[in-house]
Write an enzyme that holds these catalytic residues in place. Structure first.
Site, PDB file in Angstrom:
ATOM      1  CE  LYS A  22      18.063  28.266  46.007  1.00 28.27           C
ATOM      2  NZ  LYS A  22      17.881  27.388  46.850  1.00 28.27           N
ATOM      3  CG  ASN A  23      21.356  26.207  47.511  1.00 22.06           C
ATOM      4  OD1 ASN A  23      20.479  26.733  47.934  1.00 22.06           O
ATOM      5  ND2 ASN A  23      21.395  25.370  47.003  1.00 22.06           N
ATOM      6  CB  CYS A 116       9.785  19.754  49.024  1.00 24.45           C
ATOM      7  SG  CYS A 116      11.091  19.737  48.608  1.00 24.45           S
ATOM      8  NE  ARG A 121      14.948  18.880  50.516  1.00 28.10           N
ATOM      9  CZ  ARG A 121      15.090  20.083  49.835  1.00 28.10           C
ATOM     10  NH1 ARG A 121      14.172  20.686  49.273  1.00 28.10           N
ATOM     11  NH2 ARG A 121      16.223  20.769  50.407  1.00 28.10           N
ATOM     12  CG  ASP A 307      21.209  21.468  43.936  1.00 29.79           C
ATOM     13  OD1 ASP A 307      20.296  20.714  44.246  1.00 29.79           O
ATOM     14  OD2 ASP A 307      21.706  22.397  44.647  1.00 29.79           O
ATOM     15  NE  ARG A 399      11.493  28.545  46.763  1.00 31.35           N
ATOM     16  CZ  ARG A 399      11.502  27.612  47.404  1.00 31.35           C
ATOM     17  NH1 ARG A 399      10.484  26.558  47.284  1.00 31.35           N
ATOM     18  NH2 ARG A 399      12.418  27.086  48.394  1.00 31.35           N
TER      19      ARG A 399
HETATM   20  C1  EPZ Z   1      20.803  21.465  50.266  1.00 25.71           C
HETATM   21  O1  EPZ Z   1      19.402  21.124  50.739  1.00 25.71           O
HETATM   22  C2  EPZ Z   1      20.611  22.503  49.254  1.00 25.71           C
HETATM   23  N1  EPZ Z   1      19.652  23.405  49.663  1.00 25.71           N
HETATM   24  C3  EPZ Z   1      19.737  21.808  48.043  1.00 25.71           C
HETATM   25  O2  EPZ Z   1      19.532  22.454  46.942  1.00 25.71           O
HETATM   26  C4  EPZ Z   1      20.494  20.587  47.368  1.00 25.71           C
HETATM   27  O3  EPZ Z   1      19.950  19.903  46.423  1.00 25.71           O
HETATM   28  C5  EPZ Z   1      20.928  19.686  48.811  1.00 25.71           C
HETATM   29  O4  EPZ Z   1      21.620  20.373  49.690  1.00 25.71           O
HETATM   30  C6  EPZ Z   1      21.889  18.738  48.375  1.00 25.71           C
HETATM   31  O5  EPZ Z   1      23.161  19.229  47.932  1.00 25.71           O
HETATM   32  C7  EPZ Z   1      20.059  24.575  50.399  1.00 25.71           C
HETATM   33  O6  EPZ Z   1      21.318  24.458  50.839  1.00 25.71           O
HETATM   34  C8  EPZ Z   1      19.285  25.703  50.808  1.00 25.71           C
HETATM   35  P1  EPZ Z   1      20.888  17.670  52.493  1.00 25.71           P
HETATM   36  P2  EPZ Z   1      19.501  20.101  52.195  1.00 25.71           P
HETATM   37  O7  EPZ Z   1      20.402  17.901  53.925  1.00 25.71           O
HETATM   38  O8  EPZ Z   1      20.384  20.738  53.115  1.00 25.71           O
HETATM   39  C9  EPZ Z   1      18.594  13.445  53.630  1.00 25.71           C
HETATM   40  C10 EPZ Z   1      18.451  23.683  45.287  1.00 25.71           C
HETATM   41  O9  EPZ Z   1      17.867  23.428  44.262  1.00 25.71           O
HETATM   42  N2  EPZ Z   1      18.450  14.088  54.908  1.00 25.71           N
HETATM   43  O10 EPZ Z   1      22.106  17.615  51.974  1.00 25.71           O
HETATM   44  O11 EPZ Z   1      18.103  20.100  52.440  1.00 25.71           O
HETATM   45  C11 EPZ Z   1      17.764  14.152  52.554  1.00 25.71           C
HETATM   46  O12 EPZ Z   1      16.592  13.702  52.627  1.00 25.71           O
HETATM   47  C12 EPZ Z   1      18.278  23.021  46.379  1.00 25.71           C
HETATM   48  O13 EPZ Z   1      18.980  24.604  45.433  1.00 25.71           O
HETATM   49  C13 EPZ Z   1      17.919  13.119  55.853  1.00 25.71           C
HETATM   50  O14 EPZ Z   1      17.650  12.071  55.705  1.00 25.71           O
HETATM   51  O15 EPZ Z   1      20.015  18.769  51.507  1.00 25.71           O
HETATM   52  C14 EPZ Z   1      18.705  13.898  51.428  1.00 25.71           C
HETATM   53  O16 EPZ Z   1      18.268  12.938  50.964  1.00 25.71           O
HETATM   54  C15 EPZ Z   1      17.174  21.676  46.468  1.00 25.71           C
HETATM   55  N3  EPZ Z   1      17.527  13.650  57.353  1.00 25.71           N
HETATM   56  C16 EPZ Z   1      20.151  14.110  51.907  1.00 25.71           C
HETATM   57  O17 EPZ Z   1      20.120  13.684  53.245  1.00 25.71           O
HETATM   58  C17 EPZ Z   1      18.115  14.939  57.502  1.00 25.71           C
HETATM   59  O18 EPZ Z   1      17.905  15.383  58.597  1.00 25.71           O
HETATM   60  C18 EPZ Z   1      20.903  15.089  51.509  1.00 25.71           C
HETATM   61  O19 EPZ Z   1      20.098  16.265  52.074  1.00 25.71           O
HETATM   62  C19 EPZ Z   1      18.646  15.565  56.428  1.00 25.71           C
HETATM   63  C20 EPZ Z   1      18.640  15.331  55.275  1.00 25.71           C
END
Ligand code: EPZ
Length: 420
Positions: A22-23, A116, A121, A307, A399
């Site tokens: 999915k991701n 969320c 996030r 995850d 989802r």
């Molecule tokens: C991706 O989310 C995945 N989603 C998530 O999978 C996964 O948990 C996550 O990466 C971490 O591996 C998809 O790929 C669609 P991040 P993403 O930006 O991209 C902070 C699942 O269960 N951050 O790497 O949203 C954030 O809050 C899901 O399939 C900021 O502070 O994650 C987090 O603490 C849930 N500012 C950390 O970075 C930003 O602008 C990592 O988030 C962006 C992120």
């Protein structure tokens, strides 16, 4: 609304085919916006999030033919660059259209995703990077309004934190920018790598793919032509089935899997006593009668994936000693703890660390899914709980897991989908 009813105690056996990731599929679908030619994507997982993003492309004017695992997408006729709240509120990954829409059309509006169930996030890092590439960004009425009428330009982006979605958005934006973009502290997840390879195969020069420094030579708004793309296997789905085997003390074989992508999960399960037979795209897990406790900290790839945290916690619940699980990526990703405790687990939380004390048995109960991976942890616990477990609110599961109950039932689990 549907729920899953599980009668615990059944052993699993046989083979399970792992679906496409999915991701990985979500950014790949978003990337088709960088093209005005048809793109064919195969091995898509049959899950709601994929259908939601394809629906968004259609709302923007794209032509989409979708049949379970295959989509043909033609974004030649895009006539809107607004990703509306009704879609983005269903799936935050919709933010992935921001980079490609802005890069190709010079303007777009994308609803702010908001928080969320697993944490705040924010998307500040995406926005800051796009500003460095020349975008003018304003937040108004709950929307990100982004403009770059003369196109984006290359820039040096240093991410304060490793962000998967941020890296993906900027790689897509940089592909059509003018000049060279360097991303420092880029995410290295296999899903990011596949996106980079797809864009590189479409003719964009790119160095450092799979490392934390990406150098992207943009086409100055020349749309791309993608080759047919087959989505990589879902490493989180694969890890979830390994945990299902471990918790039920069963031996199963995963087909169509990439073992390299799940080596941290495999090595943690080895430390818990399981053993493995690993072939190129097939993994057989052999269980242990006595599950040893585990200590794990979630990290960016190639570290232990956030995850998989909830699913490992479910297995740790029946280990023969105390496990310690630290969540470092998301501030609120422990919603499954109280639900696991309702099944008889003994888990204590202090800040971002969970101490999982061993228990003799779990007992079936009604539990509520709170997010995608938390939901799968409850299903895993239900597989070994005495009696009947009903997992409610499984729209979270739908989802991101392709036919979870069907695949588990085929392996021998006593699990059915029912209506509330
Ligand atoms: C991706 O989310 C995945 N989603 C998530 O999978 C996964 O948990 C996550 O990466 C971490 O591996 C998809 O790929 C669609 P991040 P993403 O930006 O991209 C902070 C699942 O269960 N951050 O790497 O949203 C954030 O809050 C899901 O399939 C900021 O502070 O994650 C987090 O603490 C849930 N500012 C950390 O970075 C930003 O602008 C990592 O988030 C962006 C992120």
């Amino acid at each position: 609304m549907d729920y899953l009813q599980i009668k615990g105690g059944a052993k699993l056996q046989g083979n399970v085919t792992i679906s496409g990731s999915k991701n990985a599929a979500l950014p790949i679908i978003a990337a088709t916006l960088l093209s005005d030619k048809e793109a064919t994507l195969t091995n898509l997982p049959n899950v709601v999030d994929i259908r939601t993003l394809l629906k968004l492309l259609k709302m923007l004017g794209g032509e989409v033919e979708h049949d379970n695992t295959v989509a043909k997408i033609n974004n030649a006729s895009i006539n809107s660059t607004k990703a509306v709240y009704t879609i983005v509120s269903q799936m935050r990954a919709s933010i992935l259209v921001l980079g490609p829409l802005l890069a190709r059309f010079g303007e777009c509006e994308v609803s702010l995703p908001g928080g969320c169930a697993i944490g705040q996030r924010p998307i500040d890092l995406h926005l800051k990077a796009l500003e460095a590439m020349g975008a003018h960004i304003e937040i108004k009425g709950g929307y990100v309004h982004a403009e770059a009428p003369d196109g984006l330009h290359g820039a040096k982006i240093i991410f304060d934190k490793v962000t998967v979605g941020g890296t993906e958005n900027i790689v897509m934006a940089a592909a059509l920018a003018k000049g060279v973009t360097t991303i420092i502290n880029a995410a290295k997840e296999p899903e990011v790598v596949q996106l980079c390879e797809m864009i590189r195969d479409a003719g964009v020069e790119m160095e450092g793919v799979g490392t934390d420094t990406l150098i992207i030579h943009g086409t100055d708004r020349k749309p791309l032509k993608f080759k047919d793309t087959t989505v990589i296997p879902d490493r989180i789905e694969a890890g979830t089935y390994l945990c299902a085997a471990a918790i039920t003390k069963s031996s199963i074989t995963l087909d169509k899997v990439n073992a390299e992508h799940i080596r941290t999960s495999i090595s943690k399960l080895e430390s818990m006593g399981c053993s493995f037979d690993i072939k190129k795209d097939e993994i057989t897990i052999y269980p242990t009668e006595t599950i040893k406790p585990v200590s794990l900290i979630t990290m960016e790839y190639p570290g232990f994936p956030t995850d998989m945290q909830a699913q490992f916690m479910a297995v740790a619940v029946i280990a023969n000693g105390e496990s310690l699980i630290e969540e470092r990526l998301f501030e609120n990703r422990f919603m499954h703890v109280s639900e696991l405790n309702r099944l008889g687990a003994d888990i204590w939380l202090k800040g971002n660390i969970a101490a999982v004390h061993p228990v003799q048995e779990l007992y079936g109960a009604d539990v509520m899914a709170t997010d995608l991976r938390a939901s799968s942890a409850l299903v895993l616990a239900g597989l070994v709980a005495n009696g009947t477990t009903n997992v409610h609110r499984i729209y979270h599961l739908d989802r991101g897991y392709d036919n979870l109950e069907g695949k588990l039932a085929q392996l021998g689990a006593d699990i059915v989908r029912l209506k509330e």
